[in-house]
Design an enzyme around this catalytic site. Structure first.
Site, PDB file in Angstrom:
ATOM      1  N   GLU A 123     -41.809-109.351  44.563  1.00  0.00           N
ATOM      2  CA  GLU A 123     -40.905-108.975  43.466  1.00  0.00           C
ATOM      3  C   GLU A 123     -41.632-107.967  42.587  1.00  0.00           C
ATOM      4  OE1 GLU A 123     -39.432-112.171  40.988  1.00  0.00           O
ATOM      5  OE2 GLU A 123     -38.397-110.767  39.651  1.00  0.00           O
ATOM      6  N   ASN A 178     -35.562-106.097  39.712  1.00  0.00           N
ATOM      7  CA  ASN A 178     -34.690-106.713  38.705  1.00  0.00           C
ATOM      8  C   ASN A 178     -33.822-105.635  38.075  1.00  0.00           C
ATOM      9  OD1 ASN A 178     -35.768-109.640  38.231  1.00  0.00           O
ATOM     10  ND2 ASN A 178     -37.566-108.329  38.473  1.00  0.00           N
ATOM     11  N   GLU A 210     -32.183-108.389  42.052  1.00  0.00           N
ATOM     12  CA  GLU A 210     -32.061-109.664  41.317  1.00  0.00           C
ATOM     13  C   GLU A 210     -31.250-109.463  40.038  1.00  0.00           C
ATOM     14  OE1 GLU A 210     -35.720-111.748  40.841  1.00  0.00           O
ATOM     15  OE2 GLU A 210     -36.197-111.624  42.980  1.00  0.00           O
ATOM     16  N   ASP A 240     -30.695-114.682  39.913  1.00  0.00           N
ATOM     17  CA  ASP A 240     -31.978-115.036  39.294  1.00  0.00           C
ATOM     18  C   ASP A 240     -31.767-116.132  38.247  1.00  0.00           C
ATOM     19  OD1 ASP A 240     -34.660-114.816  38.743  1.00  0.00           O
ATOM     20  OD2 ASP A 240     -34.581-112.736  38.072  1.00  0.00           O
ATOM     21  N   GLU A 296     -38.925-120.670  41.531  1.00  0.00           N
ATOM     22  CA  GLU A 296     -39.808-119.840  40.699  1.00  0.00           C
ATOM     23  C   GLU A 296     -40.775-120.721  39.906  1.00  0.00           C
ATOM     24  OE1 GLU A 296     -37.886-116.044  39.102  1.00  0.00           O
ATOM     25  OE2 GLU A 296     -36.534-117.640  38.496  1.00  0.00           O
TER      26      GLU A 296
HETATM   27  P1  C2E Z   1     -38.013-112.958  36.076  1.00  0.00           P
HETATM   28  O1  C2E Z   1     -37.341-111.946  36.926  1.00  0.00           O
HETATM   29  O2  C2E Z   1     -37.441-114.322  36.058  1.00  0.00           O
HETATM   30  O3  C2E Z   1     -39.526-112.964  36.542  1.00  0.00           O
HETATM   31  C1  C2E Z   1     -40.336-114.124  36.572  1.00  0.00           C
HETATM   32  C2  C2E Z   1     -41.303-114.143  35.421  1.00  0.00           C
HETATM   33  O4  C2E Z   1     -42.107-115.320  35.492  1.00  0.00           O
HETATM   34  C3  C2E Z   1     -42.301-112.990  35.448  1.00  0.00           C
HETATM   35  O5  C2E Z   1     -42.615-112.712  34.084  1.00  0.00           O
HETATM   36  C4  C2E Z   1     -43.514-113.589  36.139  1.00  0.00           C
HETATM   37  O6  C2E Z   1     -44.723-112.915  35.852  1.00  0.00           O
HETATM   38  C5  C2E Z   1     -43.491-114.981  35.576  1.00  0.00           C
HETATM   39  N1  C2E Z   1     -44.101-115.941  36.484  1.00  0.00           N
HETATM   40  C6  C2E Z   1     -44.212-115.875  37.826  1.00  0.00           C
HETATM   41  N2  C2E Z   1     -44.804-116.972  38.326  1.00  0.00           N
HETATM   42  C7  C2E Z   1     -45.090-117.772  37.277  1.00  0.00           C
HETATM   43  C8  C2E Z   1     -45.722-119.062  37.153  1.00  0.00           C
HETATM   44  O7  C2E Z   1     -46.138-119.701  38.124  1.00  0.00           O
HETATM   45  N3  C2E Z   1     -45.816-119.566  35.883  1.00  0.00           N
HETATM   46  C9  C2E Z   1     -45.362-118.894  34.794  1.00  0.00           C
HETATM   47  N4  C2E Z   1     -45.512-119.442  33.598  1.00  0.00           N
HETATM   48  N5  C2E Z   1     -44.760-117.675  34.882  1.00  0.00           N
HETATM   49  C10 C2E Z   1     -44.635-117.131  36.113  1.00  0.00           C
HETATM   50  P2  C2E Z   1     -42.644-111.200  33.583  1.00  0.00           P
HETATM   51  O8  C2E Z   1     -43.257-110.304  34.600  1.00  0.00           O
HETATM   52  O9  C2E Z   1     -43.234-111.232  32.203  1.00  0.00           O
HETATM   53  O10 C2E Z   1     -41.105-110.813  33.512  1.00  0.00           O
HETATM   54  C11 C2E Z   1     -40.238-111.400  32.584  1.00  0.00           C
HETATM   55  C12 C2E Z   1     -38.822-110.945  32.849  1.00  0.00           C
HETATM   56  O11 C2E Z   1     -38.663-109.546  32.582  1.00  0.00           O
HETATM   57  C13 C2E Z   1     -38.407-111.104  34.311  1.00  0.00           C
HETATM   58  O12 C2E Z   1     -38.059-112.441  34.548  1.00  0.00           O
HETATM   59  C14 C2E Z   1     -37.253-110.124  34.408  1.00  0.00           C
HETATM   60  O13 C2E Z   1     -36.059-110.729  33.952  1.00  0.00           O
HETATM   61  C15 C2E Z   1     -37.650-109.048  33.417  1.00  0.00           C
HETATM   62  N6  C2E Z   1     -38.144-107.874  34.166  1.00  0.00           N
HETATM   63  C16 C2E Z   1     -39.334-107.688  34.773  1.00  0.00           C
HETATM   64  N7  C2E Z   1     -39.385-106.474  35.368  1.00  0.00           N
HETATM   65  C17 C2E Z   1     -38.186-105.888  35.141  1.00  0.00           C
HETATM   66  C18 C2E Z   1     -37.613-104.616  35.510  1.00  0.00           C
HETATM   67  O14 C2E Z   1     -38.205-103.770  36.205  1.00  0.00           O
HETATM   68  N8  C2E Z   1     -36.325-104.367  35.086  1.00  0.00           N
HETATM   69  C19 C2E Z   1     -35.625-105.290  34.355  1.00  0.00           C
HETATM   70  N9  C2E Z   1     -34.385-104.969  33.970  1.00  0.00           N
HETATM   71  N10 C2E Z   1     -36.134-106.490  33.992  1.00  0.00           N
HETATM   72  C20 C2E Z   1     -37.397-106.770  34.385  1.00  0.00           C
HETATM   73 CA    CA Z   2     -36.464-111.786  38.828  1.00  0.00          CA
HETATM   74 CA    CA Z   3     -36.333-115.678  37.264  1.00  0.00          CA
END
Ligand code: C2E
Ligand code: CA
Ligand code: CA
Length: 347
Positions: A123, A178, A210, A240, A296
């Protein structure tokens, strides 16, 4: 309303309320009833300033703060509002530059196939590599990018960089990106995504888009159209954060998804019998509807084992690896280490 030097203490509130009441009365023009509203910022003389320019600026700041919370209300100016506004303005300028200069990049988190114990895909998660503040997570900047109207530019950058990175991966490893809720209102979204895939000769069948439930709530028909365009081209759609929203089941009935991602809140509380039952029921639901389920937020081996036993196909989480730069994934595959159960444990 600006400046209230000669009025009693309650006067600004009284005047603002009365202005809002009067302005919200329906107007009839050419037989059509029009309704307008007003959001009001209040600055006081002399506490907020003594010249008209300062008072106007303070009232403006208070008005934007009021709009940010709820339109049709009023707010008094406070000094902290000013510094928040300045910080936000600085962030906007920096972010515009960062997107234009390619400093907002995808990092890649592995998606593991639980039954085959190997990497099924990655991802792409956006990271802002800031020159002084370090790595900034997407929750901080995505809402600002949306407000600036730059969300497609960001998605395009992420998709381009991801297509380039994925060239070094085995051909059956999927790429997930995403998209923000507002992007489902973009009639050209599917065409824009396909144009990028074509440019990089990236097979649509390897891409998973997603989408969270909030994206769909606004307009199901609009979402269905975008989904159809993407799916007709061979792109898969994942729902998602499943379970976090309000009406997940009705969405499953109305829209065709290819994957389900169980929200990490259920996965992380798998020590409770209730969460286990929910995860088990969602896995069953996925099977019945022909949608592979990804859990997740998997952080421990015990949870991964429990998920496997419950029939969950895929898992993602710090147990297998956090999101890392493209270069680390390239190194991983050049060492033919696809069966590795971990990319990097934390980060
Ligand atoms: P998401 O798509 O639900 O991504 C999962 C989030 O959980 C990611 O945070 C990831 O780093 C984190 N995560 C993964 N495994 C674990 C784990 O085992 N424990 C915990 N505590 N956290 C874990 P991240 O990277 O900070 O992203 C947060 C949200 O930001 C994402 O949630 C997604 O909705 C959004 N996002 C990220 N990249 C993009 C993008 O390119 N475009 C858009 N529109 N949204 C994005
Ligand atoms: Ca996602
Ligand atoms: Ca998610």
């Amino acid at each position: 309303m600006r400046g209230a030097c000669e009025l009693d203490g309650d006067a600004p509130t009284r005047i603002a309320s009365s202005l809002q009441r009067r302005l919200s009365e329906p107007l009839k023009t050419n037989g059509v009833t029009v309704e307008v509203g007003a959001t009001i910022g209040i600055a006081l003389c002399p506490s907020d300033g003594t010249d008209s320019e300062t008072l106007l600026r303070c009232a403006d700041v208070a008005m934007y703060e009021a709009k940010r919370h709820r339109r049709g209300t009023f707010r008094f100016f406070h000094a902290e509002m000013d510094s928040r506004l300045r910080e936000r303005a600085d962030l906007e300028v920096e972010l515009r530059g960062a997107i234009a200069d390619g400093h907002v990049l995808p990092y890649f988190q592995p998606v593991m196939s639980l039954c085959r114990s190997r990497i099924a895909g990655f991802e792409a998660l956006a990271r802002w590599e800031h020159p002084t503040r370090g790595l900034i997570p997407p929750d901080v900047f995505i809402p600002v990018v949306e407000d600036l109207g730059l969300i497609w530019q960001l998605t395009e950058n992420i998709l381009r960089a991801s297509c380039i990175a994925a060239r070094d991966w085995p051909a059956d490893v999927t790429l997930s990106i995403n998209i923000a809720p507002v992007q489902l209102k973009d009639d050209w979204l599917a065409a824009r995504i396909l144009a990028v895939l074509t440019e990089y000769n990236f097979p649509p069948s390897r891409l998973i888009v997603e989408v969270t439930e909030n994206a769909i709530i606004d307009d199901i028909d609009e979402a269905a159209e975008v989904f159809a365009s993407l799916q007709n081209a061979g792109i898969r759609i994942a729902l998602d954060d499943f379970g976090k929203g309000y009406s997940s089941l009705s969405h499953l009935r109305q829209l065709r998804f290819n994957h389900l991602k169980i929200d990490s809140s259920f996965v992380r509380s798998m020590d409770s019998a209730e969460s286990q039952k929910i995860v088990s029921a969602v896995s069953g639901l996925g099977k019945a509807l022909g949608m592979p389920v990804t859990a997740e937020g998997v952080e421990t081996i015990d949870v991964a084992d429990a998920l496997r036993a419950l029939g969950c196909e895929q898992a993602q989480g710090y147990l297998f690896g956090a999101a890392v730069p493209a270069e680390e994934i390239r190194r991983l595959f050049s060492g033919s280490a696809r069966k590795l159960t971990s990319v990097r444990k934390t980060g």
